[in-house]
Design an enzyme around this catalytic site. Structure first.
Site, PDB file in Angstrom:
ATOM      1  N   PRO A  73     -78.940  49.046  16.397  1.00 40.26           N
ATOM      2  CA  PRO A  73     -78.310  47.774  16.027  1.00 40.26           C
ATOM      3  C   PRO A  73     -79.248  46.979  15.128  1.00 40.26           C
ATOM      4  CG  PRO A  73     -79.282  47.577  18.194  1.00 40.26           C
ATOM      5  CD  PRO A  73     -79.490  49.016  17.777  1.00 40.26           C
ATOM      6  N   ASP A  74     -78.684  46.014  14.428  1.00 39.97           N
ATOM      7  CA  ASP A  74     -79.462  45.199  13.501  1.00 39.97           C
ATOM      8  C   ASP A  74     -80.035  43.990  14.237  1.00 39.97           C
ATOM      9  OD1 ASP A  74     -80.574  44.161  11.210  1.00 39.97           O
ATOM     10  OD2 ASP A  74     -78.705  43.310  10.461  1.00 39.97           O
ATOM     11  N   VAL A  75     -81.072  44.221  15.019  1.00 39.72           N
ATOM     12  CA  VAL A  75     -81.679  43.147  15.812  1.00 39.72           C
ATOM     13  C   VAL A  75     -83.180  43.041  15.538  1.00 39.72           C
ATOM     14  CG1 VAL A  75     -79.951  43.151  17.650  1.00 39.72           C
ATOM     15  CG2 VAL A  75     -81.893  44.727  17.793  1.00 39.72           C
TER      16      VAL A  75
ATOM     17  N   LYS B 111     -83.374  37.651  16.371  1.00 35.98           N
ATOM     18  CA  LYS B 111     -82.395  38.075  15.370  1.00 35.98           C
ATOM     19  C   LYS B 111     -81.156  38.672  16.027  1.00 35.98           C
ATOM     20  CE  LYS B 111     -81.844  41.264  11.445  1.00 35.98           C
ATOM     21  NZ  LYS B 111     -81.070  40.307  10.628  1.00 35.98           N
TER      22      LYS B 111
ATOM     23  N   PRO C 227     -77.257  40.626  15.048  1.00 35.39           N
ATOM     24  CA  PRO C 227     -76.654  41.399  13.966  1.00 35.39           C
ATOM     25  C   PRO C 227     -75.522  40.652  13.278  1.00 35.39           C
ATOM     26  CG  PRO C 227     -75.874  42.193  16.087  1.00 35.39           C
ATOM     27  CD  PRO C 227     -76.941  41.179  16.376  1.00 35.39           C
TER      28      PRO C 227
END
Length: 294
Positions: free
Chosen positions: A53-55, A117, A119
Site C-alpha cells: 500500500p502507499d503508506v 501518510k 494512500p
C-alpha cells in the site's frame, strides 16, 4: 527522447485526461487508447510492482525504478508522485534531479507528514507546516534544469485536516512560492470542487478522481468548466486489473479441478489476440523476416 510537455498540452482547449499507469503494458495501452499523457502514482505502482500500500514504505529509488519500468511501454509525457520529496530539502533536490534526468514532465510534492501518510484520497492525519512545504517547493523549483518542461505540482491534503478554507490558504501560499500547478486532495462534494475551482481560477488546477471518498464525480467537461485543466484517474485501471486477475484465477481454479477447459472461457481468444496487438507481435515478426532474408 524529449516527450511533449504538459504545458503545451494544457494550452489546448478542453481537459487534459491523464490515466495513471502501473507498468509498461498499461502505459502502452493508455497511449494506444489515444490519451496524450500518463502518470506514475505511488498507489498503483506500489500495488502492481511491490504488492504494497502507499503508506510511505517506498523510497525515492523504488519510485524511480518503477517509473523507468513503465516508460519502456510509452512515448507519452508522464508525471510522477514524489510524496513529500522523500525527506528534507536535500532529498527534494536529489529527487527532482533524478526524476528530471529520467524525463519526468511533472513532479507532485505533498504536504502530508510522512510518518502518518495515507494512500491516495484516504485522508491524511497530520501535515507539515506551510513554511516547511514552501521551503521544499522552492528547493524543487530551483534545482530543476528545464523549468519550461518540468512542472512542479504542489499537493495539499489540508481539506480533511484544516477544512477547505485551510486548504485554500495553503494552496495560495504554495502558488505564491512558485508552484506550477496545484492539487487539493480530499474534496468530497461537487460544491467543494466548484468553490476551489473558482477560488484558484487562473492557476493550473488538477482534479484527481479517486474512488474511496467521493464516488459521484462530475464529468471531465464539467470539471474543466469549474477550473480544473488536468484530470487524473489514479485507481481506475489498477483496481480493475486486480478484479480481472481475481476473475482469471477463479477460472484457473475451475480448469485445475477439471470442470472447464481454457478455451471454454468467454473471450479467451479475443484476449489473446488483443495482447498480441498491444505488444506489436506481428511487427516484431516482420522485422525478423526482413533481416533474416537480407
Amino acid at each position: 527522447m524529449k516527450r511533449p510537455s504538459f504545458r503545451a498540452l494544457l494550452k489546448k482547449p478542453g481537459p487534459l485526461i491523464c490515466p495513471v499507469a502501473h507498468d509498461a503494458l498499461s502505459a502502452r495501452m493508455i497511449e494506444r487508447a489515444g490519451f496524450e499523457a500518463t502518470g506514475v502514482a505511488g498507489s498503483a505502482m506500489l500495488a502492481a510492482q511491490h504488492a504494497l500500500p502507499d503508506v510511505g514504505l517506498a523510497g525515492m529509488a523504488e519510485m524511480l525504478e518503477g517509473a523507468r519500468n513503465m516508460l519502456r511501454g510509452t512515448n507519452l509525457p508522464w508525471g510522477a508522485d514524489a510524496d513529500d520529496g522523500f525527506g528534507d530539502v536535500r532529498n527534494v533536490v536529489h529527487t527532482v534531479r533524478c526524476f528530471e534526468a529520467a524525463g519526468a514532465g511533472q513532479l507532485v510534492l505533498e504536504d502530508q507528514n510522512r510518518t502518518t501518510k495515507r494512500p491516495g484520497d484516504g485522508g491524511s492525519q497530520t501535515l507539515v507546516t506551510p513554511t516547511e512545504m514552501v521551503a521544499k517547493l522552492r528547493a524543487a523549483l530551483e534545482s530543476r534544469d528545464d523549468a519550461e518542461y518540468l512542472m512542479i505540482v504542489a499537493r495539499t491534503d489540508a481539506a480533511l485536516v484544516e477544512g477547505v478554507d485551510g486548504a485554500l490558504k495553503r494552496a495560495e501560499h504554495y502558488l505564491a512560492a512558485g508552484a506550477d500547478a496545484i492539487f487539493i486532495a480530499g474534496l468530497e462534494t461537487p460544491e467543494q470542487l466548484r468553490r476551489v475551482g473558482e477560488a484558484l481560477r487562473g492557476a493550473h488546477q488538477i482534479a484527481v478522481v479517486g474512488e474511496r471518498r467521493f464516488r459521484h464525480w462530475p464529468a471531465p467537461d464539467e470539471l474543466y468548466a469549474m477550473g480544473f485543466g488536468m484530470i487524473n484517474y489514479p485507481g481506475l485501471l489498477i483496481n480493475r486489473v486486480h478484479a480481472a486477475v481475481a476473475d482469471g484465477l477463479d477460472a484457473l481454479t475451475r480448469i485445475a479441478a477439471g470442470t472447464t477447459r481454457p478455451f471454454d472461457i468467454p473471450d479467451h481468444i479475443d484476449a489473446l489476440e488483443a495482447m498480441a496487438q498491444t505488444l506489436d507481435l506481428s511487427g516484431w515478426e516482420a522485422m525478423n523476416r526482413r533481416f533474416e532474408g537480407a
